[in-house]
Scaffold this active site. Structure first.
Site, short mmCIF file in Angstrom:
data_model
loop_
_atom_site.label_atom_id
_atom_site.label_comp_id
_atom_site.label_asym_id
_atom_site.label_seq_id
_atom_site.Cartn_x
_atom_site.Cartn_y
_atom_site.Cartn_z
N HIS A 130 0.82 -1.50 0.30
CA HIS A 130 0.15 -0.02 0.08
C HIS A 130 0.91 1.23 0.30
O HIS A 130 1.28 2.09 -0.78
CB HIS A 130 -1.05 -0.07 1.49
CG HIS A 130 -2.18 -1.01 1.66
ND1 HIS A 130 -2.43 -1.63 2.00
CD2 HIS A 130 -2.65 -0.91 0.37
CE1 HIS A 130 -2.61 -2.44 2.75
NE2 HIS A 130 -3.42 -2.21 1.49
N LYS A 168 -18.45 -5.05 8.03
CA LYS A 168 -17.44 -5.80 8.02
C LYS A 168 -16.39 -5.96 9.84
O LYS A 168 -16.13 -4.58 9.73
CB LYS A 168 -16.41 -5.26 6.95
CG LYS A 168 -15.78 -6.55 5.79
CD LYS A 168 -15.43 -6.52 4.62
CE LYS A 168 -13.44 -6.85 4.58
NZ LYS A 168 -12.92 -6.25 3.39
N SER A 219 -2.91 -7.40 3.09
CA SER A 219 -3.58 -7.30 4.57
C SER A 219 -3.87 -8.03 5.39
O SER A 219 -3.30 -8.82 6.75
CB SER A 219 -4.25 -6.13 4.88
OG SER A 219 -3.65 -5.13 4.75
P1 ADP Z 1 -9.29 -3.38 -0.19
O1 ADP Z 1 -10.65 -3.65 1.40
O2 ADP Z 1 -10.33 -2.04 -0.96
O3 ADP Z 1 -9.29 -4.66 -1.75
P2 ADP Z 1 -7.35 -3.20 -0.06
O4 ADP Z 1 -6.71 -2.71 1.53
O5 ADP Z 1 -7.36 -4.54 0.41
O6 ADP Z 1 -8.79 -2.83 0.18
O7 ADP Z 1 -6.38 -3.00 -0.83
C1 ADP Z 1 -6.50 -1.63 -1.24
C2 ADP Z 1 -6.07 -1.63 -2.80
O8 ADP Z 1 -4.82 -1.42 -2.23
C3 ADP Z 1 -6.45 -2.86 -3.57
O9 ADP Z 1 -6.63 -1.27 -4.39
C4 ADP Z 1 -5.41 -3.46 -3.86
O10 ADP Z 1 -5.60 -3.76 -4.63
C5 ADP Z 1 -4.68 -2.50 -3.87
N1 ADP Z 1 -3.38 -2.80 -2.98
C6 ADP Z 1 -3.16 -4.32 -1.86
N2 ADP Z 1 -2.17 -5.04 -1.56
C7 ADP Z 1 -1.87 -4.79 -2.40
C8 ADP Z 1 -0.38 -4.97 -2.47
N3 ADP Z 1 0.87 -5.30 -2.00
N4 ADP Z 1 0.88 -4.17 -3.57
C9 ADP Z 1 -0.49 -3.14 -4.55
N5 ADP Z 1 -1.50 -2.95 -4.33
C10 ADP Z 1 -2.27 -3.49 -3.19
#
Ligand code: ADP
Length: 168
Positions: free
Chosen positions: A22, A46, A133
């Site tokens: 992120h 959630k 995450s």
């Molecule tokens: P959500 O529940 O909206 O998917 P996340 O916190 O899991 O929220 O992810 C937010 C955004 O960051 C999403 O677009 C996800 O694809 C992206 N993302 C998550 N992990 C990574 C990573 N390791 N590298 C790049 N982008 C990521």
């Protein structure tokens, strides 16, 4: 009123907790806008490990060096959040093809609801392509080393929170 000439992007997500993947997307996309707003989704339906306020604080603590980045929580639709802050671009990260179908569908739905807002995708840095995450939480629950997954500043907070949860 929003300054109409200011280019504002939002990066919405759960960030429960923020990972190095992120953070990489935040750093790279912040260079594309005058202001990047990281939107922490508070979804009452959630169960999250961290409260939205805790997630906001953690993200602020690791993005202090990026002076055009703001962090705030929101409820409801990302497009409504984007509109409320005067953003026209929604940033999402793509790790692998497995993300693609869902992300494409979501971007198209958002565009149908709100044609003035576009979604852009940044491909993940290969170092973080496998990172999520939920994986971080899973490893932390089993007392594994999460040092290479999350920013150093929040490492103790994640460990502490997971410990609290397992003692419940
Ligand atoms: P959500 O529940 O909206 O998917 P996340 O916190 O899991 O929220 O992810 C937010 C955004 O960051 C999403 O677009 C996800 O694809 C992206 N993302 C998550 N992990 C990574 C990573 N390791 N590298 C790049 N982008 C990521």
């Amino acid at each position: 009123m929003h300054n109409v000439r200011e280019k504002i992007g939002i990066y919405p997500g759960s960030f429960d907790p923020i990972t190095l993947g992120h953070l990489d997307i935040i750093g790279r996309s912040s260079k594309m806008f005058d202001k990047l707003i990281v939107g922490v989704l508070h979804n009452p339906n959630k169960k999250a490990l961290f409260s939205a306020d805790e997630r906001v604080k953690m993200i602020r603590s690791v993005t202090g060096h990026l002076c055009n980045v703001e962090v705030t929580s929101f409820e409801g639709l990302s497009v409504d959040f984007a509109r409320s802050v005067g953003a026209h671009v929604l940033v999402r990260g793509l790790r692998a093809v497995t993300d693609f179908e869902y992300e494409l569908q979501m971007a198209q739905t958002n565009h149908a609801m709100c044609p003035e807002i576009d979604t852009i995708f940044l491909t993940t840095d290969l170092r973080y392509a496998y990172l999520s995450s939920s994986l971080v939480k899973e490893v932390a629950y089993f007392d594994g080393n999460i040092e290479m997954f999350v920013p150093a500043e929040i490492l103790p907070l994640v460990k502490e929170k997971v410990m609290e949860e397992t003692q419940k």
